[in-house]
Scaffold this motif. Structure first.
Motif, short mmCIF file in Angstrom:
data_model
loop_
_atom_site.label_atom_id
_atom_site.label_comp_id
_atom_site.label_asym_id
_atom_site.label_seq_id
_atom_site.Cartn_x
_atom_site.Cartn_y
_atom_site.Cartn_z
N GLU A 46 -38.91 79.85 -2.60
CA GLU A 46 -38.23 80.44 -3.75
C GLU A 46 -38.21 79.49 -4.94
O GLU A 46 -38.34 78.28 -4.79
CB GLU A 46 -36.82 80.87 -3.39
N GLU A 66 -33.50 83.11 -0.43
CA GLU A 66 -34.41 82.70 0.64
C GLU A 66 -33.76 81.66 1.56
O GLU A 66 -33.98 81.68 2.77
CB GLU A 66 -35.71 82.17 0.06
N GLN A 86 -42.64 87.70 -7.11
CA GLN A 86 -42.37 86.27 -7.03
C GLN A 86 -43.56 85.52 -6.45
O GLN A 86 -43.96 84.46 -6.95
CB GLN A 86 -41.14 86.02 -6.16
#
Length: 209
Positions: A40, A51, A184
């Motif tokens: 993350e 996370e 992400q």
């Protein structure tokens, strides 16, 4: 015992995947495999990190959380660090950090006495390094604020430049229906960045309506 790797970078401009090769090499050298990786882009000064807490939620007693540096786990204030450490202790998770040699023995099976000895020493060192990491964070923030104040006084402060190419890619993936996790991983950005782009898209859609 499962070993779960935690890879964190503070901003989308930094690469949270960078530490993967070092963690993999450490695992191979010490004779174990990494069962899962949690990646993350969030500040270590924030307690709420999806996370990290997903990793802890997946852990069973005796599992190992492997990270490159203690400050990847915590740049927290003392109260927040106590809260995170209480969660780690409640789950009976062993913390192994490459920059904390006293923790390396926790990655290998041991008898009860040796395991407890390693855990006690490691807990003390974790507290020390977490405090050092927080002080370093506060010192850097103070220096940045002083530099910004000087730049503003001199009339040369321009602020942080937006990564427009990345944000356009985030917008395109949002419009295509991609999940935030997919975005992400593909764009290397934080959830905060995705939220900002999502808000812009919603505002634009409201104006057009």
């Amino acid at each position: 015992m499962f070993v779960r790797a935690y890879l964190r970078a503070s901003t989308a401009e930094q690469d949270a995947h960078r530490a993967r090769a070092r963690l993999d090499a450490f695992a191979e050298e010490h004779g174990f495999s990494i069962a899962a990786r949690y990646i993350e882009n969030e500040s270590g000064a924030k307690l709420v990190r999806p996370e990290l807490f997903r990793l802890l939620g997946d852990c069973q007693p005796g599992d190992v959380l492997l990270t490159e540096q203690v400050d990847h786990l915590s740049r927290l204030t003392e109260p927040d660090w106590r809260q995170l450490r209480a969660e780690i202790e409640a789950k009976q998770v062993r913390i192994v950090a490459l920059d904390l040699p006293t923790s390396w023995g926790l990655a290998a099976p041991s008898d009860d006495f040796t395991g407890r000895m390693f855990a006690a020493v490691n807990a003390m060192m974790l507290d020390v390094l977490a405090a050092v990491a927080r002080k370093d964070y506060e010192d850097r923030r103070r220096r940045q604020a002083e530099g910004t104040a000087k730049a503003r006084a001199a009339g040369v402060y321009k602020g942080r430049r937006e990564n427009t190419a990345r944000n356009e890619g985030v917008a395109a993936m949002l419009q295509a229906g991609s999940s935030w996790l997919q975005i992400q991983e593909a764009m290397g950005c934080s959830r905060g960045t995705i939220a900002k782009v999502r808000q812009r898209l919603n505002s634009a859609a409201a104006v057009q309506a």
